[in-house]
Scaffold this motif. Structure first.
Motif, PDB file in Angstrom:
ATOM      1  N   SER A  75      -1.411   3.904   5.676  1.00 20.11           N
ATOM      2  CA  SER A  75      -2.048   2.814   4.930  1.00 20.11           C
ATOM      3  C   SER A  75      -1.461   1.445   5.256  1.00 20.11           C
ATOM      4  O   SER A  75      -2.058   0.426   4.924  1.00 20.11           O
ATOM      5  CB  SER A  75      -1.928   3.065   3.424  1.00 20.11           C
ATOM      6  N   CYS A  76      -0.315   1.402   5.921  1.00 18.84           N
ATOM      7  CA  CYS A  76       0.357   0.136   6.219  1.00 18.84           C
ATOM      8  C   CYS A  76      -0.435  -0.644   7.269  1.00 18.84           C
ATOM      9  O   CYS A  76      -0.646  -0.139   8.376  1.00 18.84           O
ATOM     10  CB  CYS A  76       1.778   0.393   6.710  1.00 18.84           C
TER      11      CYS A  76
ATOM     12  N   SER B 286       0.827  -1.206   0.000  1.00 19.13           N
ATOM     13  CA  SER B 286       0.000   0.000   0.000  1.00 19.13           C
ATOM     14  C   SER B 286       0.863   1.258   0.000  1.00 19.13           C
ATOM     15  O   SER B 286       0.500   2.262  -0.615  1.00 19.13           O
ATOM     16  CB  SER B 286      -0.971   0.000   1.186  1.00 19.13           C
TER      17      SER B 286
END
Length: 81
Positions: A60-61, A24
């Motif tokens: 987003s991780c 991501s």
């Protein structure tokens, strides 16, 4: 092992042991991150995307493998402590 490069306001670090190759970060900030041959996120350039985009990529991780430090204050911006 934690890799770090510092250019600009944010210092972005990848905690290799936490990376699960979700990708991501690469999808959001391809100018900053890439996956190496083992599928681990690597920093290729802090100048590839702006600070806001780098922060969004870190957020987003799914495993919080990307740490963002504000170099002006020395405080961790992400993940929130």
């Amino acid at each position: 092992m934690q890799q770090t490069k510092q250019i600009g306001k944010y210092k972005v670090s990848v905690i290799n042991e936490k990376c699960i190759s979700a990708g991501s970060c690469v999808a959001i900030a391809p100018g900053v991150f890439k996956l190496d041959e083992a599928g681990i996120a690597k920093i290729i350039s802090q100048e590839g995307n702006d600070d806001e985009t780098k922060l969004l990529a870190a957020q987003s991780c799914p495993t919080a493998a990307i740490v963002v430090i504000d170099t002006e204050t020395g405080k961790q911006v992400w993940p929130v402590e």
